[in-house]
Design a protein around this motif. Structure first.
Motif, PDB file in Angstrom:
ATOM      1  N   MET A 130       0.985  -1.541  -0.030  1.00 26.28           N
ATOM      2  CA  MET A 130      -0.471  -0.030  -0.246  1.00 26.28           C
ATOM      3  C   MET A 130       0.377   0.928   0.120  1.00 26.28           C
ATOM      4  O   MET A 130       1.540   1.650   0.401  1.00 26.28           O
ATOM      5  CB  MET A 130      -0.575  -0.404   1.697  1.00 26.28           C
ATOM      6  CG  MET A 130      -2.191   1.132   1.116  1.00 26.28           C
ATOM      7  SD  MET A 130      -2.133   1.437   2.920  1.00 26.28           S
ATOM      8  CE  MET A 130      -4.102   0.594   3.171  1.00 26.28           C
ATOM      9  N   GLY A 131       0.400   2.019  -0.724  1.00 30.03           N
ATOM     10  CA  GLY A 131       1.737   3.479  -1.332  1.00 30.03           C
ATOM     11  C   GLY A 131       0.173   4.655  -0.387  1.00 30.03           C
ATOM     12  O   GLY A 131      -0.312   4.719  -0.813  1.00 30.03           O
ATOM     13  N   VAL A 132       1.618   5.349   0.898  1.00 30.92           N
ATOM     14  CA  VAL A 132       0.510   7.004   1.132  1.00 30.92           C
ATOM     15  C   VAL A 132       2.076   8.003   0.995  1.00 30.92           C
ATOM     16  O   VAL A 132       2.742   7.818   1.432  1.00 30.92           O
ATOM     17  CB  VAL A 132       0.000   6.167   2.439  1.00 30.92           C
ATOM     18  CG1 VAL A 132      -0.017   7.553   2.844  1.00 30.92           C
ATOM     19  CG2 VAL A 132      -0.536   5.114   2.655  1.00 30.92           C
ATOM     20  N   THR A 133       0.835   9.334   0.855  1.00 29.37           N
ATOM     21  CA  THR A 133       2.356  10.430   0.368  1.00 29.37           C
ATOM     22  C   THR A 133       0.664  11.462   0.523  1.00 29.37           C
ATOM     23  O   THR A 133      -0.376  11.183   1.118  1.00 29.37           O
ATOM     24  CB  THR A 133       2.068  10.339  -0.981  1.00 29.37           C
ATOM     25  OG1 THR A 133       3.535  11.120  -0.939  1.00 29.37           O
ATOM     26  CG2 THR A 133       0.959  10.401  -2.265  1.00 29.37           C
ATOM     27  N   TYR A 179      -6.791  20.333  -6.865  1.00 34.29           N
ATOM     28  CA  TYR A 179      -5.686  18.833  -5.757  1.00 34.29           C
ATOM     29  C   TYR A 179      -7.009  17.480  -6.639  1.00 34.29           C
ATOM     30  O   TYR A 179      -7.402  17.333  -6.096  1.00 34.29           O
ATOM     31  CB  TYR A 179      -5.384  19.088  -5.027  1.00 34.29           C
ATOM     32  CG  TYR A 179      -4.528  20.442  -4.844  1.00 34.29           C
ATOM     33  CD1 TYR A 179      -2.834  19.902  -4.958  1.00 34.29           C
ATOM     34  CD2 TYR A 179      -5.346  21.638  -4.121  1.00 34.29           C
ATOM     35  CE1 TYR A 179      -2.464  21.530  -5.148  1.00 34.29           C
ATOM     36  CE2 TYR A 179      -4.542  22.297  -4.401  1.00 34.29           C
ATOM     37  CZ  TYR A 179      -3.290  22.850  -4.334  1.00 34.29           C
ATOM     38  OH  TYR A 179      -2.575  23.938  -4.528  1.00 34.29           O
ATOM     39  N   ARG A 180      -5.768  15.944  -6.574  1.00 35.40           N
ATOM     40  CA  ARG A 180      -6.297  14.798  -7.143  1.00 35.40           C
ATOM     41  C   ARG A 180      -5.101  14.026  -6.550  1.00 35.40           C
ATOM     42  O   ARG A 180      -3.589  14.765  -6.646  1.00 35.40           O
ATOM     43  CB  ARG A 180      -6.531  14.851  -8.586  1.00 35.40           C
ATOM     44  CG  ARG A 180      -7.599  15.559  -8.863  1.00 35.40           C
ATOM     45  CD  ARG A 180      -8.018  15.238  -9.949  1.00 35.40           C
ATOM     46  NE  ARG A 180      -9.562  14.551 -10.306  1.00 35.40           N
ATOM     47  CZ  ARG A 180      -9.497  14.098 -10.726  1.00 35.40           C
ATOM     48  NH1 ARG A 180      -9.803  14.533 -12.386  1.00 35.40           N
ATOM     49  NH2 ARG A 180     -11.131  13.000 -10.945  1.00 35.40           N
ATOM     50  N   CYS A 181      -4.613  13.342  -6.413  1.00 40.23           N
ATOM     51  CA  CYS A 181      -4.164  12.036  -6.343  1.00 40.23           C
ATOM     52  C   CYS A 181      -3.712  11.025  -7.651  1.00 40.23           C
ATOM     53  O   CYS A 181      -4.711  11.055  -8.141  1.00 40.23           O
ATOM     54  CB  CYS A 181      -3.808  10.760  -5.338  1.00 40.23           C
ATOM     55  SG  CYS A 181      -3.875  11.826  -3.997  1.00 40.23           S
ATOM     56  N   TRP A 182      -2.842  10.750  -8.393  1.00 43.66           N
ATOM     57  CA  TRP A 182      -2.660   9.739  -9.389  1.00 43.66           C
ATOM     58  C   TRP A 182      -1.748   9.002  -8.962  1.00 43.66           C
ATOM     59  O   TRP A 182      -0.879   9.043  -8.262  1.00 43.66           O
ATOM     60  CB  TRP A 182      -1.980  10.850 -10.440  1.00 43.66           C
ATOM     61  CG  TRP A 182      -1.332  10.443 -11.698  1.00 43.66           C
ATOM     62  CD1 TRP A 182      -2.703   9.753 -12.871  1.00 43.66           C
ATOM     63  CD2 TRP A 182      -0.564   9.451 -12.364  1.00 43.66           C
ATOM     64  NE1 TRP A 182      -2.338   9.042 -13.676  1.00 43.66           N
ATOM     65  CE2 TRP A 182      -0.743   8.578 -13.446  1.00 43.66           C
ATOM     66  CE3 TRP A 182       0.606   9.953 -11.862  1.00 43.66           C
ATOM     67  CZ2 TRP A 182       0.344   8.272 -14.240  1.00 43.66           C
ATOM     68  CZ3 TRP A 182       2.290   9.556 -12.826  1.00 43.66           C
ATOM     69  CH2 TRP A 182       2.066   9.058 -13.911  1.00 43.66           C
ATOM     70  N   ALA A 183      -2.950   7.733  -9.052  1.00 37.61           N
ATOM     71  CA  ALA A 183      -1.707   6.644  -8.668  1.00 37.61           C
ATOM     72  C   ALA A 183      -1.314   5.487  -9.740  1.00 37.61           C
ATOM     73  O   ALA A 183      -2.484   5.318 -10.858  1.00 37.61           O
ATOM     74  CB  ALA A 183      -2.565   5.192  -8.051  1.00 37.61           C
ATOM     75  N   ARG A 184      -0.231   4.844  -9.857  1.00 33.71           N
ATOM     76  CA  ARG A 184      -0.221   3.987 -10.678  1.00 33.71           C
ATOM     77  C   ARG A 184       0.703   2.348 -10.232  1.00 33.71           C
ATOM     78  O   ARG A 184       1.643   3.064  -9.226  1.00 33.71           O
ATOM     79  CB  ARG A 184       0.960   4.912 -11.812  1.00 33.71           C
ATOM     80  CG  ARG A 184       0.935   3.662 -13.325  1.00 33.71           C
ATOM     81  CD  ARG A 184       2.058   5.034 -13.915  1.00 33.71           C
ATOM     82  NE  ARG A 184       3.021   3.790 -15.009  1.00 33.71           N
ATOM     83  CZ  ARG A 184       3.599   4.842 -15.714  1.00 33.71           C
ATOM     84  NH1 ARG A 184       3.952   6.182 -15.613  1.00 33.71           N
ATOM     85  NH2 ARG A 184       4.486   4.411 -16.022  1.00 33.71           N
ATOM     86  N   ALA A 185       0.044   1.854 -11.029  1.00 37.94           N
ATOM     87  CA  ALA A 185       0.244   0.209 -10.008  1.00 37.94           C
ATOM     88  C   ALA A 185      -0.007  -0.813 -11.140  1.00 37.94           C
ATOM     89  O   ALA A 185      -0.899  -1.053 -11.833  1.00 37.94           O
ATOM     90  CB  ALA A 185      -0.206  -0.152  -9.027  1.00 37.94           C
ATOM     91  N   GLY A 186       0.881  -1.843 -11.660  1.00 40.73           N
ATOM     92  CA  GLY A 186       1.153  -2.825 -12.582  1.00 40.73           C
ATOM     93  C   GLY A 186       0.242  -2.257 -13.887  1.00 40.73           C
ATOM     94  O   GLY A 186      -0.621  -2.930 -14.043  1.00 40.73           O
ATOM     95  N   GLY A 187       0.886  -0.557 -14.609  1.00 44.04           N
ATOM     96  CA  GLY A 187       0.515  -0.614 -15.854  1.00 44.04           C
ATOM     97  C   GLY A 187      -1.562   0.013 -15.542  1.00 44.04           C
ATOM     98  O   GLY A 187      -1.341   0.435 -16.656  1.00 44.04           O
ATOM     99  N   GLN A 188      -1.243  -0.018 -15.038  1.00 44.44           N
ATOM    100  CA  GLN A 188      -2.907   0.925 -14.385  1.00 44.44           C
ATOM    101  C   GLN A 188      -2.805   2.107 -14.103  1.00 44.44           C
ATOM    102  O   GLN A 188      -1.532   2.366 -12.796  1.00 44.44           O
ATOM    103  CB  GLN A 188      -3.643   0.227 -13.649  1.00 44.44           C
ATOM    104  CG  GLN A 188      -4.082  -1.521 -13.972  1.00 44.44           C
ATOM    105  CD  GLN A 188      -5.357  -1.467 -15.235  1.00 44.44           C
ATOM    106  OE1 GLN A 188      -6.440  -0.798 -15.613  1.00 44.44           O
ATOM    107  NE2 GLN A 188      -5.214  -2.697 -15.891  1.00 44.44           N
ATOM    108  N   GLN A 189      -3.373   3.035 -13.872  1.00 48.36           N
ATOM    109  CA  GLN A 189      -3.721   4.409 -13.484  1.00 48.36           C
ATOM    110  C   GLN A 189      -5.169   5.134 -13.381  1.00 48.36           C
ATOM    111  O   GLN A 189      -6.003   4.156 -13.423  1.00 48.36           O
ATOM    112  CB  GLN A 189      -3.597   5.311 -14.494  1.00 48.36           C
ATOM    113  CG  GLN A 189      -2.021   4.843 -15.018  1.00 48.36           C
ATOM    114  CD  GLN A 189      -1.966   6.303 -16.010  1.00 48.36           C
ATOM    115  OE1 GLN A 189      -2.476   6.749 -16.116  1.00 48.36           O
ATOM    116  NE2 GLN A 189      -0.371   5.975 -17.111  1.00 48.36           N
ATOM    117  N   LEU A 190      -5.255   5.044 -11.618  1.00 49.10           N
ATOM    118  CA  LEU A 190      -6.203   5.933 -11.422  1.00 49.10           C
ATOM    119  C   LEU A 190      -5.606   7.334 -10.288  1.00 49.10           C
ATOM    120  O   LEU A 190      -5.183   7.780  -9.938  1.00 49.10           O
ATOM    121  CB  LEU A 190      -6.258   5.280 -10.274  1.00 49.10           C
ATOM    122  CG  LEU A 190      -7.743   5.119  -9.230  1.00 49.10           C
ATOM    123  CD1 LEU A 190      -8.873   4.972 -10.047  1.00 49.10           C
ATOM    124  CD2 LEU A 190      -7.519   4.219  -7.997  1.00 49.10           C
TER     125      LEU A 190
END
Length: 115
Positions: A1-4, A19-30
């Motif tokens: 789990m990533g937290v920033t 403001y928004r968070c941008w998450a990327r993992a396993g080729g997926q973006q959210l």
């Protein structure tokens, strides 16, 4: 789990916005839902009236400008501590008077609420 976290110190008027968070993992973006930052506080004058000497019967123009947070900022004029009424004090940052006579002190009020 990533937290920033995003920390803004000191907060400036230029930080206002979305403001928004941008998450990327396993080729997926959210993208996260938006968070809105509105700044609270008193308006700041960015243009202030200047002293003037005008002959009796002459014309007077004074300028004043203020910006929030928050917006919008309304500007009202005072003479000797009392609100000016009429077209000369129309809620803009410019005070125009013709046939000015007598002595007095004119001054603006910047406010982010209706007076």
């Amino acid at each position: 789990m990533g937290v920033t976290q995003l920390r803004l110190t000191p907060v400036l008027s230029s930080h206002s916005g979305r403001y928004r968070c941008w998450a990327r993992a396993g080729g997926q973006q959210l993208l996260s839902p938006e968070a809105h930052l509105e700044l609270a506080g008193l308006p700041q004058f960015h243009e202030e009236p200047q002293d003037a000497q005008v002959p009796l019967g002459g014309a007077l123009t004074l300028r004043c400008g203020a910006r929030g947070p928050p917006e919008p900022v309304s500007i009202r004029w005072l003479r000797d501590g009392r609100p000016l009424e009429g077209p000369a004090a129309n809620g803009s940052g410019t005070l125009r008077m013709r046939g000015a006579g007598g002595r007095g002190t004119q001054g603006p009020i910047g406010n982010n609420r209706d007076l």
